[in-house]
Write a protein that holds these residues in place. Sequence first.
Motif, short mmCIF file in Angstrom:
data_model
loop_
_atom_site.label_atom_id
_atom_site.label_comp_id
_atom_site.label_asym_id
_atom_site.label_seq_id
_atom_site.Cartn_x
_atom_site.Cartn_y
_atom_site.Cartn_z
N PHE A 270 -10.79 4.19 3.63
CA PHE A 270 -11.07 4.83 5.50
C PHE A 270 -12.64 4.51 5.28
CE2 PHE A 270 -11.32 7.26 8.82
CZ PHE A 270 -10.30 6.90 9.50
N ARG A 271 -12.87 3.93 5.88
CA ARG A 271 -14.34 3.48 6.18
C ARG A 271 -15.49 4.15 5.63
NH1 ARG A 271 -14.21 6.09 12.84
NH2 ARG A 271 -16.55 5.41 12.43
N GLY A 272 -15.58 3.53 4.28
CA GLY A 272 -16.30 3.52 3.30
C GLY A 272 -16.05 4.50 2.90
N LEU A 273 -14.79 5.31 2.66
CA LEU A 273 -14.77 6.81 1.65
C LEU A 273 -14.10 5.95 1.15
CD1 LEU A 273 -15.03 9.20 4.36
CD2 LEU A 273 -16.45 8.73 3.48
N ASP A 274 -13.50 7.02 -0.19
CA ASP A 274 -12.48 6.52 -0.90
C ASP A 274 -11.68 7.45 -1.29
OD1 ASP A 274 -11.46 4.95 -2.96
OD2 ASP A 274 -13.20 4.80 -5.22
N ILE A 275 -10.87 7.92 -0.91
CA ILE A 275 -9.91 8.32 -0.71
C ILE A 275 -8.73 8.43 -1.76
CG2 ILE A 275 -8.34 9.90 1.27
CD1 ILE A 275 -9.57 8.74 3.28
N SER A 276 -8.70 9.86 -2.84
CA SER A 276 -7.32 10.11 -3.53
C SER A 276 -6.16 10.72 -2.88
CB SER A 276 -7.20 10.87 -4.43
OG SER A 276 -8.45 9.80 -6.09
N ILE A 277 -5.02 9.55 -2.51
CA ILE A 277 -4.18 10.80 -1.96
C ILE A 277 -2.68 11.22 -3.03
CG2 ILE A 277 -2.05 10.13 -0.50
CD1 ILE A 277 -4.77 9.51 0.88
N GLU A 278 -2.81 12.52 -2.78
CA GLU A 278 -2.00 13.86 -3.49
C GLU A 278 -0.72 13.36 -2.89
OE1 GLU A 278 -5.04 17.06 -4.73
OE2 GLU A 278 -4.96 17.20 -2.81
N ASN A 279 -0.80 13.17 -1.64
CA ASN A 279 0.32 13.83 -0.93
C ASN A 279 0.75 12.82 0.37
OD1 ASN A 279 0.23 16.75 -1.43
ND2 ASN A 279 1.85 16.54 -1.78
N TYR B 81 -3.26 13.78 -12.82
CA TYR B 81 -1.84 12.36 -13.24
C TYR B 81 -2.66 11.78 -11.98
CZ TYR B 81 -1.18 15.00 -8.79
OH TYR B 81 -0.95 15.09 -7.38
N LYS B 82 -1.81 10.08 -12.24
CA LYS B 82 -2.25 8.60 -11.29
C LYS B 82 -1.74 9.43 -9.85
CE LYS B 82 -1.73 4.36 -11.19
NZ LYS B 82 -1.46 2.34 -11.65
N GLU C 12 1.29 -0.94 -0.39
CA GLU C 12 0.18 -0.06 -0.06
C GLU C 12 0.97 1.25 0.32
OE1 GLU C 12 -3.12 2.52 2.89
OE2 GLU C 12 -2.86 0.35 3.43
N TYR C 13 1.98 1.40 0.65
CA TYR C 13 3.01 2.74 1.18
C TYR C 13 3.57 2.35 -0.45
CZ TYR C 13 6.93 5.04 2.07
OH TYR C 13 8.22 6.00 2.46
N MET C 14 3.56 1.60 -0.94
CA MET C 14 4.43 1.51 -2.49
C MET C 14 3.91 2.28 -3.54
SD MET C 14 7.68 0.02 -1.96
CE MET C 14 8.03 0.50 -3.66
N ASN C 15 2.54 1.82 -3.48
CA ASN C 15 1.50 2.33 -4.30
C ASN C 15 1.57 3.84 -4.35
OD1 ASN C 15 1.19 -0.06 -5.43
ND2 ASN C 15 -0.84 -0.85 -3.97
N LEU C 16 1.41 4.10 -2.81
CA LEU C 16 1.27 5.51 -2.87
C LEU C 16 2.49 6.26 -2.95
CD1 LEU C 16 -0.41 5.72 0.47
CD2 LEU C 16 -1.66 6.01 -1.40
N HIS C 17 3.28 5.78 -3.02
CA HIS C 17 4.83 6.79 -3.14
C HIS C 17 5.34 5.86 -4.92
CE1 HIS C 17 4.49 7.09 1.00
NE2 HIS C 17 5.83 8.32 0.58
N LYS C 18 4.43 6.12 -5.67
CA LYS C 18 4.84 5.07 -7.03
C LYS C 18 4.95 6.69 -8.28
CE LYS C 18 1.52 1.76 -8.06
NZ LYS C 18 1.28 0.52 -8.77
#
Length: 460
Positions: free
Chosen positions: A318-327, A311-312, A292-298
Amino acid sequence: MKMPFPDRSLHPGESMAIPVLFLKTHVRGYYRQSGGYWSPHERHGGGGGGGGDSHPSPHPRLAPNGKPSNLNEAQWHLVRTPEFKAWFGDWEKAAVNKFLNGEPVAEMHGDEVPKFHQVRDLAKWVADDWHVRHGNAVNNPQLGRIIIDHRSATASIGHGLKAIKAQGFYLVPDGIRQGRVLGKLEKKNEASPDAYLIGAPVKIGGEVYKLYIEVRKDANMQRMYVHEVVLRKPQTAFKIAAASSSEKAEPHAAHKPGAIRSLAQSIAAVNPDSISKPVDENGEPTPKAIQEYMNLHKAQPTQAQIQAGNYKKGHRRFRGLDISIENPAGSTRSGTDPDGHGWSIKMKHDYGYIRGSLGVAPDGDHVDVYVGPDEDAESVYIVHQRKAGHWKDWDEDKCMIGFPDKESAVAAYLAHYDDPRFLGPVTTLSFAGFKDKVLGHAGKPKMIKSIPLLFVRAAA
């Protein structure tokens, strides 16, 4: 705002096998410098070519409990980097804190060591006892063979002695063998020898103590030996006058004054329950969490992609929320303020937005969120952020999810800004209520439309 990921991120499409080349050099180099553990070959001056500057051979991978790690070499090194811990939490300190406050690994009645009027007589008795019961050395799973002899006893007793500490010397061999390496003590200067701290919970006369053992590396003889012993009751703070805590107590210290105290306190400050991501039976992060960490940092977007936002991004649930991690936590978020000045901040928590949501900010963007470590947090704290340079005006909302209380949410928010005036009023919602407002209507979420009005009234 769409901000870049740090340069250390992996390129899209790279597999776990590719970063191994990087990890074997950069990450392992970091770990050596910050107190990583050496293999028996390395500890005794071995390595290719036989010279002191030769490259050391790889060491066996051990988990914090001293057992063989379930992780491969790349994973083992990765989870010990500051970047990973910023995202995951300091799982190593959490593990040893839990161990130190767990069941005693050894116990004694409290009258095994006779009373002596002279310190030198006590030192001789302790050294003889160690030799009879354990020989002149014991093995620690992480540091290897450690010398316990008359020199060790004399050095430890010379740093200060109370009756209970005299009894504690009886348990030193068991503490070394069954204890955990807490870390490497910060050196006083480059010429100082390496020093490590071992900790173990023990019981003496029915009372539970934390036994701390300083172990040093003799640069000349290439061996590890006991140099200091500290005994503390749980929840008892180190005093500045404690052994190994001041120049007066140890004028020829290898480490900085207070190093033992500082390391012990830094471990005690990490709550094991704060690590919400999964660990395995040895206490290490699981391969699933690492992936999961690798996916967030690639992802490494171009500047044009950053500005366009196409960009990807990393992704998490998170408890049913779908979150896109920008940073992600550990990355660097940067930008330019209204005056044209650049800024950057190292992220303490994951930052992104909730997919399919619509905030109330004028830009019409998704709902921005900082994601904390507590997935059972009952409330969400919405910071009504003020506008830079126009501090009475509302700018946009930042939602703090995964934080146990308002105080920790506000502290996490302020940790990402260089001016406390950004912090506006804070609205508290139940997580269920927040989720309902975010996801209440497909395509048209019903986020709180009255928030700007609340802000204006509060600021007036």
